[in-house]
Write a protein that holds these residues in place. Structure first.
Motif, PDB file in Angstrom:
ATOM      1  N   GLN A   1      -4.905   5.240 -18.115  1.00 52.85           N
ATOM      2  CA  GLN A   1      -3.877   5.388 -16.902  1.00 52.85           C
ATOM      3  C   GLN A   1      -2.488   5.195 -17.359  1.00 52.85           C
ATOM      4  O   GLN A   1      -2.195   4.209 -17.936  1.00 52.85           O
ATOM      5  CB  GLN A   1      -4.350   4.896 -15.905  1.00 52.85           C
ATOM      6  N   PRO A   2      -1.594   6.068 -16.452  1.00 55.54           N
ATOM      7  CA  PRO A   2      -0.067   5.538 -16.923  1.00 55.54           C
ATOM      8  C   PRO A   2       0.082   4.244 -16.130  1.00 55.54           C
ATOM      9  O   PRO A   2      -0.718   3.765 -15.139  1.00 55.54           O
ATOM     10  CB  PRO A   2       0.573   6.551 -16.159  1.00 55.54           C
ATOM     11  N   LEU A   3       0.955   3.512 -16.819  1.00 56.57           N
ATOM     12  CA  LEU A   3       1.569   2.208 -16.386  1.00 56.57           C
ATOM     13  C   LEU A   3       1.601   2.104 -14.869  1.00 56.57           C
ATOM     14  O   LEU A   3       1.091   1.208 -14.193  1.00 56.57           O
ATOM     15  CB  LEU A   3       2.613   1.611 -17.123  1.00 56.57           C
ATOM     16  N   GLU A   4       2.444   2.989 -14.457  1.00 58.82           N
ATOM     17  CA  GLU A   4       2.708   3.007 -12.800  1.00 58.82           C
ATOM     18  C   GLU A   4       1.569   3.191 -11.950  1.00 58.82           C
ATOM     19  O   GLU A   4       1.593   2.668 -10.741  1.00 58.82           O
ATOM     20  CB  GLU A   4       3.722   4.122 -12.466  1.00 58.82           C
ATOM     21  N   VAL A   5       0.445   3.849 -12.326  1.00 59.26           N
ATOM     22  CA  VAL A   5      -0.703   3.919 -11.972  1.00 59.26           C
ATOM     23  C   VAL A   5      -1.523   2.736 -11.595  1.00 59.26           C
ATOM     24  O   VAL A   5      -2.056   2.308 -10.778  1.00 59.26           O
ATOM     25  CB  VAL A   5      -1.658   4.943 -12.326  1.00 59.26           C
ATOM     26  N   ILE A   6      -1.643   1.984 -12.970  1.00 59.48           N
ATOM     27  CA  ILE A   6      -2.258   0.667 -12.931  1.00 59.48           C
ATOM     28  C   ILE A   6      -1.578  -0.361 -11.989  1.00 59.48           C
ATOM     29  O   ILE A   6      -2.217  -0.963 -11.312  1.00 59.48           O
ATOM     30  CB  ILE A   6      -2.227   0.264 -14.385  1.00 59.48           C
ATOM     31  N   VAL A   7      -0.175  -0.160 -11.997  1.00 59.70           N
ATOM     32  CA  VAL A   7       0.605  -1.288 -11.270  1.00 59.70           C
ATOM     33  C   VAL A   7       0.341  -0.955  -9.661  1.00 59.70           C
ATOM     34  O   VAL A   7      -0.060  -1.850  -8.979  1.00 59.70           O
ATOM     35  CB  VAL A   7       2.028  -1.000 -11.552  1.00 59.70           C
ATOM     36  N   GLY A   8       0.169   0.330  -9.486  1.00 57.43           N
ATOM     37  CA  GLY A   8      -0.157   0.680  -7.968  1.00 57.43           C
ATOM     38  C   GLY A   8      -1.684   0.042  -7.635  1.00 57.43           C
ATOM     39  O   GLY A   8      -1.633  -0.211  -6.430  1.00 57.43           O
ATOM     40  N   GLN A   9      -2.497   0.258  -8.425  1.00 58.38           N
ATOM     41  CA  GLN A   9      -3.717  -0.091  -8.143  1.00 58.38           C
ATOM     42  C   GLN A   9      -3.696  -1.551  -7.916  1.00 58.38           C
ATOM     43  O   GLN A   9      -4.518  -2.203  -6.839  1.00 58.38           O
ATOM     44  CB  GLN A   9      -4.607   0.415  -9.251  1.00 58.38           C
ATOM     45  N   LEU A  10      -3.052  -2.394  -8.737  1.00 57.98           N
ATOM     46  CA  LEU A  10      -3.234  -3.904  -8.711  1.00 57.98           C
ATOM     47  C   LEU A  10      -2.380  -4.288  -7.356  1.00 57.98           C
ATOM     48  O   LEU A  10      -2.843  -5.191  -6.961  1.00 57.98           O
ATOM     49  CB  LEU A  10      -2.282  -4.339  -9.785  1.00 57.98           C
ATOM     50  N   LEU A  11      -1.163  -3.497  -6.989  1.00 58.64           N
ATOM     51  CA  LEU A  11      -0.549  -3.878  -5.775  1.00 58.64           C
ATOM     52  C   LEU A  11      -1.509  -3.634  -4.415  1.00 58.64           C
ATOM     53  O   LEU A  11      -1.481  -4.501  -3.412  1.00 58.64           O
ATOM     54  CB  LEU A  11       0.744  -2.739  -5.525  1.00 58.64           C
ATOM     55  N   ILE A  12      -2.476  -2.623  -4.639  1.00 55.76           N
ATOM     56  CA  ILE A  12      -3.516  -2.408  -3.503  1.00 55.76           C
ATOM     57  C   ILE A  12      -4.456  -3.634  -3.638  1.00 55.76           C
ATOM     58  O   ILE A  12      -4.884  -4.021  -2.367  1.00 55.76           O
ATOM     59  CB  ILE A  12      -3.934  -1.040  -3.677  1.00 55.76           C
ATOM     60  N   ILE A  13      -5.012  -4.193  -4.489  1.00 56.61           N
ATOM     61  CA  ILE A  13      -5.572  -5.130  -4.774  1.00 56.61           C
ATOM     62  C   ILE A  13      -5.175  -6.378  -4.060  1.00 56.61           C
ATOM     63  O   ILE A  13      -5.764  -7.160  -3.172  1.00 56.61           O
ATOM     64  CB  ILE A  13      -6.360  -5.216  -6.167  1.00 56.61           C
ATOM     65  N   ILE A  14      -3.724  -6.534  -4.502  1.00 49.63           N
ATOM     66  CA  ILE A  14      -3.115  -7.753  -3.791  1.00 49.63           C
ATOM     67  C   ILE A  14      -2.985  -7.538  -2.379  1.00 49.63           C
ATOM     68  O   ILE A  14      -3.269  -8.542  -1.486  1.00 49.63           O
ATOM     69  CB  ILE A  14      -1.684  -8.051  -4.478  1.00 49.63           C
ATOM     70  N   ALA A  15      -2.891  -6.477  -1.912  1.00 48.89           N
ATOM     71  CA  ALA A  15      -2.783  -5.999  -0.440  1.00 48.89           C
ATOM     72  C   ALA A  15      -4.312  -6.382   0.323  1.00 48.89           C
ATOM     73  O   ALA A  15      -4.307  -7.107   1.432  1.00 48.89           O
ATOM     74  CB  ALA A  15      -2.318  -4.780  -0.197  1.00 48.89           C
ATOM     75  N   ALA A  16      -5.189  -6.254  -0.472  1.00 51.90           N
ATOM     76  CA  ALA A  16      -6.402  -6.548   0.075  1.00 51.90           C
ATOM     77  C   ALA A  16      -6.831  -7.919   0.214  1.00 51.90           C
ATOM     78  O   ALA A  16      -7.229  -8.354   1.307  1.00 51.90           O
ATOM     79  CB  ALA A  16      -7.423  -5.789  -0.804  1.00 51.90           C
TER      80      ALA A  16
ATOM     81  N   VAL B   1       0.888  -1.222  -0.207  1.00 56.11           N
ATOM     82  CA  VAL B   1       0.134  -0.020   0.035  1.00 56.11           C
ATOM     83  C   VAL B   1       0.924   1.094   0.041  1.00 56.11           C
ATOM     84  O   VAL B   1       0.576   2.315  -0.834  1.00 56.11           O
ATOM     85  CB  VAL B   1      -0.891  -0.056   1.190  1.00 56.11           C
ATOM     86  N   MET B   2       1.794   1.256   1.023  1.00 57.55           N
ATOM     87  CA  MET B   2       2.667   2.571   0.917  1.00 57.55           C
ATOM     88  C   MET B   2       3.505   2.816  -0.451  1.00 57.55           C
ATOM     89  O   MET B   2       3.846   3.858  -0.690  1.00 57.55           O
ATOM     90  CB  MET B   2       3.650   2.542   2.102  1.00 57.55           C
ATOM     91  N   TYR B   3       3.960   1.830  -0.881  1.00 54.71           N
ATOM     92  CA  TYR B   3       4.495   1.874  -2.315  1.00 54.71           C
ATOM     93  C   TYR B   3       3.585   2.334  -3.454  1.00 54.71           C
ATOM     94  O   TYR B   3       3.992   3.353  -3.951  1.00 54.71           O
ATOM     95  CB  TYR B   3       5.205   0.670  -2.840  1.00 54.71           C
ATOM     96  N   ALA B   4       2.452   1.861  -3.574  1.00 60.06           N
ATOM     97  CA  ALA B   4       1.508   2.209  -4.369  1.00 60.06           C
ATOM     98  C   ALA B   4       0.939   3.699  -4.138  1.00 60.06           C
ATOM     99  O   ALA B   4       0.466   4.331  -5.132  1.00 60.06           O
ATOM    100  CB  ALA B   4       0.261   1.298  -4.314  1.00 60.06           C
ATOM    101  N   LEU B   5       1.190   4.174  -2.934  1.00 63.11           N
ATOM    102  CA  LEU B   5       0.685   5.529  -2.570  1.00 63.11           C
ATOM    103  C   LEU B   5       1.410   6.389  -3.217  1.00 63.11           C
ATOM    104  O   LEU B   5       0.951   7.744  -3.342  1.00 63.11           O
ATOM    105  CB  LEU B   5       0.589   5.737  -1.105  1.00 63.11           C
ATOM    106  N   GLU B   6       2.447   6.263  -3.903  1.00 68.34           N
ATOM    107  CA  GLU B   6       3.586   7.246  -4.658  1.00 68.34           C
ATOM    108  C   GLU B   6       2.904   7.238  -5.886  1.00 68.34           C
ATOM    109  O   GLU B   6       3.348   8.377  -6.501  1.00 68.34           O
ATOM    110  CB  GLU B   6       4.898   6.546  -4.630  1.00 68.34           C
ATOM    111  N   PHE B   7       1.858   6.514  -6.428  1.00 67.72           N
ATOM    112  CA  PHE B   7       1.385   6.594  -7.641  1.00 67.72           C
ATOM    113  C   PHE B   7      -0.103   6.833  -7.656  1.00 67.72           C
ATOM    114  O   PHE B   7      -0.768   7.234  -8.724  1.00 67.72           O
ATOM    115  CB  PHE B   7       1.531   5.457  -8.838  1.00 67.72           C
TER     116      PHE B   7
ATOM    117  N   LEU C   1      -9.737   0.980  -3.196  1.00 71.52           N
ATOM    118  CA  LEU C   1      -9.204  -0.436  -3.582  1.00 71.52           C
ATOM    119  C   LEU C   1      -8.712  -1.400  -2.537  1.00 71.52           C
ATOM    120  O   LEU C   1      -9.115  -2.665  -2.453  1.00 71.52           O
ATOM    121  CB  LEU C   1      -8.092  -0.167  -4.389  1.00 71.52           C
ATOM    122  N   LEU C   2      -8.080  -0.735  -1.386  1.00 73.82           N
ATOM    123  CA  LEU C   2      -8.024  -1.892  -0.263  1.00 73.82           C
ATOM    124  C   LEU C   2      -9.102  -2.572   0.339  1.00 73.82           C
ATOM    125  O   LEU C   2      -9.124  -3.584   0.665  1.00 73.82           O
ATOM    126  CB  LEU C   2      -7.037  -0.889   0.653  1.00 73.82           C
TER     127      LEU C   2
END
Length: 295
Positions: free
Chosen positions: A148-163, A86-92, A101-102
């Motif tokens: 969406q930029p790729l880094e935003v999509i990756v960030g969103q997916l990381l948060i779903i994995i966190a959930a 989550v904290m890494y994804a919050l950068e994007f 998403l979480l």
């Protein structure tokens, strides 16, 4: 369950969702003072120290040896994995959207509770859950991955994995350590989770600049003592007292509070979609709760 106990649980739900919602704003803004992993290490280190001090003052014994491996697993899942991602994804990703998403977590928790805990989802609970999930997607927009930029999509997916990791942790807690006191579980899982986060911070951000001032220290203390130590202890208490579906559906309030605070404090936009989605979430929680009471 007695009416007084129900009231206590509902009040705890409201308090922790309000505190968690506000914490999203602080977590996002904290990235201006230090790296995401470093902040998480300070946050959960503060939370773990607070809880272990309380355990020591109350003279609570160490958990029996058979529970230690389970506490390590919960710590790595709920504290390390969830908040590193989550904290890494919050950068994007915006703070409000991240919280939305979480808190797809109730959907994953409900599925796992049926499969591994033998819980049943009544039609009313399923209606409430689906309304909440539809509300979440209404808030973030059904086209959230379009353009969406790729880094935003990756960030969103990381948060779903966190959930999903949080949902697994909830189920694992109920199956393995629900016999321990919630204070013991919260203290020791947070301690082990902090070790994982600290190692990641040292490897990834060991030489990065850290700014300590009144604001950043406030962020660490609030998220560490209140949003972590207090709220996660209350959360373990809640999921030990009521069924997983009802407990997790209540957390859908967090994105509403998170979006409200983000709008007021960070200037993030409060759109018609946000208001409509919020109404759906509240309606879903009401339906699920009324169903629970009638049953």
């Amino acid at each position: 369950m007695k009416q007084g106990n129900k009231l206590i649980i509902y009040m705890l739900m409201l308090i922790i969702t309000l505190l968690w919602g506000y914490a999203w704003v602080l977590m996002k803004d904290a990235l201006t003072y230090m790296g995401p992993f470093t902040f998480s290490a300070f946050r959960f280190g503060t939370g773990a120290a607070t809880l272990l001090l309380v355990v020591w003052i109350m003279k609570i014994a160490l958990p029996p040896k058979r529970y230690w491996k389970h506490l390590v697993v919960i710590g790595l899942l709920q504290t390390s994995t969830v908040f590193l991602l989550v904290m890494y994804a919050l950068e994007f990703v915006d703070a409000g959207q991240s919280s939305v998403l979480l808190y797809s977590m109730p959907m994953w928790s409900s599925l796992l509770a049926v499969q591994f805990l033998g819980e049943k989802i009544t039609p009313a609970k399923m209606t409430g859950l689906l309304m909440g999930i539809v509300g979440l997607f209404t808030i973030v927009g059904w086209d959230m991955w379009v353009g969406q930029p790729l880094e935003v999509i990756v960030g969103q997916l990381l948060i779903i994995i966190a959930a999903i990791a949080w949902a697994i942790s909830n189920t694992y807690y109920r199956r393995t350590v629900s016999g321990l006191s919630q204070l013991q579980v919260s203290a020791w899982q947070m301690f082990f989770g902090t070790i994982g986060i600290t190692l990641a911070a040292l490897v990834m951000e060991g030489g990065d600049t850290i700014i300590f001032n009144a604001t950043s220290i406030y962020y660490i203390l609030f998220t560490g003592v209140l949003a972590s130590a207090l709220c996660f202890t209350a959360w373990f208490f809640i999921i030990s007292k009521i069924d997983m579906v009802t407990a997790t559906i209540s957390t859908l309030l967090v994105p509403i509070f998170g979006l409200t605070f983000s709008s007021v404090l960070l200037g993030e936009e409060m759109t018609v979609g946000v208001l409509t989605g919020s109404a759906l979430i509240i309606g879903g929680i009401v339906i699920a709760t009324i169903s629970k009471n009638r049953n």
